[in-house]
Design an enzyme around this catalytic site. Structure first.
Site, mmCIF file in Angstrom:
data_model
loop_
_atom_site.group_PDB
_atom_site.id
_atom_site.type_symbol
_atom_site.label_atom_id
_atom_site.label_comp_id
_atom_site.label_asym_id
_atom_site.label_seq_id
_atom_site.Cartn_x
_atom_site.Cartn_y
_atom_site.Cartn_z
ATOM 1 N N GLY A 2 0.792 -1.180 -0.112
ATOM 2 C CA GLY A 2 -0.087 0.233 -0.021
ATOM 3 C C GLY A 2 0.664 1.301 -0.024
ATOM 4 C CB VAL A 21 16.927 6.580 -2.108
ATOM 5 C CG1 VAL A 21 17.509 5.555 -2.847
ATOM 6 C CG2 VAL A 21 16.193 6.066 -0.964
ATOM 7 N NE ARG A 62 -2.139 -4.445 -0.897
ATOM 8 C CZ ARG A 62 -1.834 -3.733 0.368
ATOM 9 N NH1 ARG A 62 -0.569 -4.143 0.899
ATOM 10 N NH2 ARG A 62 -2.426 -2.749 0.685
ATOM 11 N N GLY A 66 5.942 -1.992 3.488
ATOM 12 C CA GLY A 66 5.448 -2.273 4.782
ATOM 13 C C GLY A 66 5.713 -3.894 5.136
ATOM 14 C CG ASP A 67 3.957 -7.339 7.995
ATOM 15 O OD1 ASP A 67 4.236 -7.283 9.176
ATOM 16 O OD2 ASP A 67 3.172 -8.335 7.574
ATOM 17 C CB THR A 93 3.048 0.861 6.046
ATOM 18 O OG1 THR A 93 1.868 0.618 6.584
ATOM 19 C CG2 THR A 93 4.110 0.697 7.302
ATOM 20 C CG ASP A 119 -1.623 -0.338 8.155
ATOM 21 O OD1 ASP A 119 -2.564 0.558 8.044
ATOM 22 O OD2 ASP A 119 -1.882 -1.218 7.531
ATOM 23 C CG ASP A 135 1.860 -2.915 9.829
ATOM 24 O OD1 ASP A 135 2.620 -2.215 9.244
ATOM 25 O OD2 ASP A 135 1.013 -3.853 9.210
ATOM 26 C CG MET A 162 -7.522 2.233 5.624
ATOM 27 S SD MET A 162 -6.395 2.486 4.366
ATOM 28 C CE MET A 162 -7.474 2.063 2.884
ATOM 29 N NE ARG A 175 -4.522 -6.077 5.380
ATOM 30 C CZ ARG A 175 -4.137 -5.639 4.029
ATOM 31 N NH1 ARG A 175 -4.909 -5.934 3.073
ATOM 32 N NH2 ARG A 175 -2.841 -5.286 3.781
ATOM 33 C CE LYS A 215 -19.153 12.464 26.407
ATOM 34 N NZ LYS A 215 -17.882 11.860 26.742
ATOM 35 C CG HIS A 253 -8.296 3.265 -0.296
ATOM 36 N ND1 HIS A 253 -9.435 2.493 -0.106
ATOM 37 C CD2 HIS A 253 -7.170 2.550 -0.491
ATOM 38 C CE1 HIS A 253 -8.869 1.199 -0.188
ATOM 39 N NE2 HIS A 253 -7.625 1.155 -0.394
ATOM 40 C CD GLN A 283 -8.276 6.118 7.221
ATOM 41 O OE1 GLN A 283 -7.894 5.892 8.214
ATOM 42 N NE2 GLN A 283 -8.951 5.614 6.648
#
Ligand code: F6P
Length: 327
Positions: free
Chosen positions: A15, A27, A76, A106-107, A130, A132, A134, A174, A176, A218, A257, A259
């Site tokens: 992602g 880079v 992916r 990411g992962d 990522t 996430d 994570d 988001m 997962r 409330k 998405h 996000q």
């Protein structure tokens, strides 16, 4: 000893996340500054397999530090997980004379890397890209800060309309497998409840808390739920609320998405620039098979296999604080 590295490849995979472009820029410019040619690999491992690879110049990365998405595109790749896919990828790297890699993802990207480097030897470093957050071995990942700020802006807007109508909102963000976006955006927006995969959701307790808030009159109740929560997402939580409180005016909103897009925050641009620069310096210094991160404001190096083994730990103080601050 002088630098012997002459050609490196860089790719983004999995992602996308805001700040990936800033990392690519760092880079490319650090490598060229050190007399190293840089090859951009399009669409992650899939482009590696297909040989979708081109030489990048400093001008290719002009005017991208502020742009979301990734100029290298991303994917992916299922094919990469097969032996044949990995072999094709390796052959393409050899044909292009690529001696080392910078992987931004990411992962899933680093799990792919672990598999690949068990079979083929090529120096590589990774950058955590990522939304996430994570991955272990870094305090923040490239894109997380921007994604959380996007979620915060959206939830604040929802709170305005929720308050105007005395409504209860279940907002899905988001994540997962990880609840960081939910946790951080929920705290920042003063959510009444935050449901995350790292903590078992006892739905009856969530409903009891709504009941208590109702008794206290409330009139706004915001529940932020991570898409990967063990109980389910916004739809499942909404269904249970409706069942027990049919008289409440309840709505859901899935942020989705939005996000992942948008101009990276200042924090993400700086993180990406630091890590992109450090990645090339690490390869020059023969540091390899490591994911780079920032821990306590210092560059940290974590073997790929450890970076994906566990998520960074959710701070239990933060979890306890939610109850106190939303009372
Ligand atoms: O990149 C991470 C992530 O945004 C997760 O939070 C989410 O579950 C997933 O990607 C969605 O992936 P896709 O865009 O492929 O549907």
């Amino acid at each position: 000893m002088g630098n012997t590295l002459k050609k490196i490849g860089v790719m983004t995979s999995g992602g996308d996340s805001p700040g990936m472009n800033a990392a690519i820029r760092a880079v490319v410019r650090t490598a060229i500054y050190n007399d190293i040619e840089v090859y951009g690999i399009k669409r992650g491992y899939q482009g590696m397999i297909e040989g979708d690879i081109y030489q990048m110049k400093t001008t290719d990365v002009a005017n991208i530090i502020q742009r979301g998405g990734t100029i290298l595109k991303t994917a992916r790749s299922k094919e990469f997980h097969s032996d044949a896919g990995m072999q094709k990828a390796y052959e393409q790297l050899m044909q292009h004379g690529i001696e080392a890699l910078v992987l931004i993802g990411g992962d899933g990207t680093f799990r792919g890397a672990v598999q690949f480097f068990e079979k083929y030897t090529i120096p590589a470093v990774g950058l955590p890209g990522t939304i996430d957050k994570d991955l272990a071995g870094t305090d923040f990942t490239i894109g997380f800060d921007t994604a959380v700020n996007t979620a915060v802006e959206a939830i604040d807007k929802i709170r305005d309309t929720a308050e105007a109508h005395d409504r209860l909102f279940v907002i899905e963000v988001m994540g997962r497998d990880a609840g960081y976006i939910a946790l951080h955006s929920g705290i920042a927006c003063g959510a009444e409840d935050i449901l995350i995969p790292e903590q078992v959701t006892h739905i009856d307790e969530v409903l009891d808390r709504i009941d208590q808030d109702e008794r206290r009159k409330k009139n706004v109740h915001i529940i932020v739920v991570a898409e990967g929560d063990d109980f389910g997402g916004a739809k499942e939580v909404f269904a249970r609320i409706q069942e027990r409180f049919p008289m409440l005016d309840t709505r859901t909103c899935v942020l989705g998405h939005i996000q992942r897009g948008g101009s990276p925050s200042c924090a993400d641009r700086i993180l990406a620039s630091r890590l992109g620069h450090a990645a090339v310096m690490a390869l020059i210094e023969n540091k390899t098979q490591l994911m780079l991160g920032v821990v306590n404001n210092e560059i940290a190096y974590t073997p790929f296999k450890d970076a994906v083994k566990e998520h960074s730990i959710i701070n239990s103080d933060m979890l306890e604080m939610i109850r106190v601050l939303s009372a």
